[in-house]
Design a protein around this motif. Structure first.
Motif, short mmCIF file in Angstrom:
data_model
loop_
_atom_site.label_atom_id
_atom_site.label_comp_id
_atom_site.label_asym_id
_atom_site.label_seq_id
_atom_site.Cartn_x
_atom_site.Cartn_y
_atom_site.Cartn_z
N LYS A 93 0.84 -1.19 0.00
CA LYS A 93 0.00 0.00 0.00
C LYS A 93 0.88 1.25 0.00
N THR B 173 -7.54 11.67 -8.52
CA THR B 173 -7.93 10.76 -7.44
C THR B 173 -8.94 11.47 -6.55
N ALA C 94 -3.66 3.21 -2.22
CA ALA C 94 -3.67 2.49 -3.50
C ALA C 94 -2.62 1.40 -3.49
N TRP D 227 -5.67 2.00 -8.45
CA TRP D 227 -6.71 2.19 -7.43
C TRP D 227 -8.07 2.03 -8.08
#
Length: 281
Positions: free
Chosen positions: A5, A86, A93, A106
């Motif tokens: 992550k 985003t 993500a 993502w």
């Protein structure tokens, strides 16, 4: 390398206002046959809005791509290898480094939409070899794919999908060039009390030799001094149960110290305008 992550930070440059100028057709035989179009023509305005989106977001992608030169992706959990739209200021993500590419992806939901993106970035040295870090970057390549789809299509909405792929060369010098392409599709539905209108617009752009310069402190600015963007657009307009009307457009755009001059043609009609997209150092 196993995916992990990463916290992604996003910020788009604000869109500047337009400065619209009257058309000045050149003296060649082709342009002399063109009729000056109205800058308030609703079809022109609809396509112009998306072409301006292409221009502004391309400049923003250059800026966000350059920020990858400020950090090493392997140094921290804060990965700046991301430059696409985003939701909000930050999201969690997936990140992986493989085959010479830093890849961030993502998928999620926000503001009544499903959204996804996939960003890929690569550092190349002076020999054109991929490098995991940015210590000796001569060329920066990045690709961005995104999709935004609305849940409720019975009301007004705007959906986007697209891809951009830009190459920044000569980063070891004081003057770099940007080349590549940027294309997207947008579906717009506008519901009012007396009618429903759909506009489906596709834009394909080619970025050629945008010149940016280094400034004290590193590659921190993104304003093109020169270079061009060429684009074609196709729009299908439908009102209520009427027959869809399709039109084709071509745009030529030239940068001069952050000011872009735009010429547009559709059929036998031509438009021209300028926009101060950014301010060169």
């Amino acid at each position: 390398m196993r995916p992990r992550k990463a916290l992604l930070v996003f910020g788009l440059a604000a869109v500047t206002g337009l400065s619209l100028l009257a058309i000045g057709c050149s003296g060649d035989s082709k342009s002399s046959n063109l009729t000056p179009g109205s800058l308030s023509d609703p079809n022109f305005v609809a396509v112009q809005n998306e072409v301006n989106n292409l221009i502004d977001s391309t400049v923003s992608y250059i800026s966000l791509g350059l920020k990858n030169l400020l950090v090493l992706p392997g140094d921290t959990d804060v990965i700046i290898v991301s430059y696409g739209p985003t939701p909000g200021d930050s999201v969690s993500a997936d990140y992986v480094y493989e085959n010479g590419w830093h890849i961030v992806s993502w998928t999620g939901s926000f503001s009544g939409k499903t959204s996804s993106f996939k960003d890929s970035i690569q550092f190349l040295d002076s020999l054109g070899q991929p490098q995991q870090d940015n210590n000796s970057t001569e060329t920066l390549i990045y690709k961005h794919r995104w999709v935004e789809i609305s849940f409720d299509t019975t009301v007004s909405y705007t959906d986007y999908s697209g891809v951009v792929a830009l190459t920044l060369d000569n980063l070891g010098s004081g003057s770099a060039t940007v080349n590549g392409f940027h294309s997207f599709d947008v579906s717009i539905k506008i519901v009012t009390v007396d009618s429903t209108v759909w506009r489906d617009i596709s834009v394909e752009g080619t970025v050629s030799n945008l010149a940016i310069i280094d400034v004290p402190g590193g590659w921190l600015q993104n304003c093109p001094l020169s270079g061009t963007i060429g684009a074609t657009a196709n729009m299908t307009y439908t009102k209520d149960n009427g027959i869809p009307v399709t039109s084709d457009w071509s745009f030529s755009m030239k940068f001069t110290d952050g000011l872009i001059s735009v010429n547009a043609v559709s059929g036998n009609t031509a438009w021209s305008y300028t926009e101060q997209v950014c301010f060169a150092p």
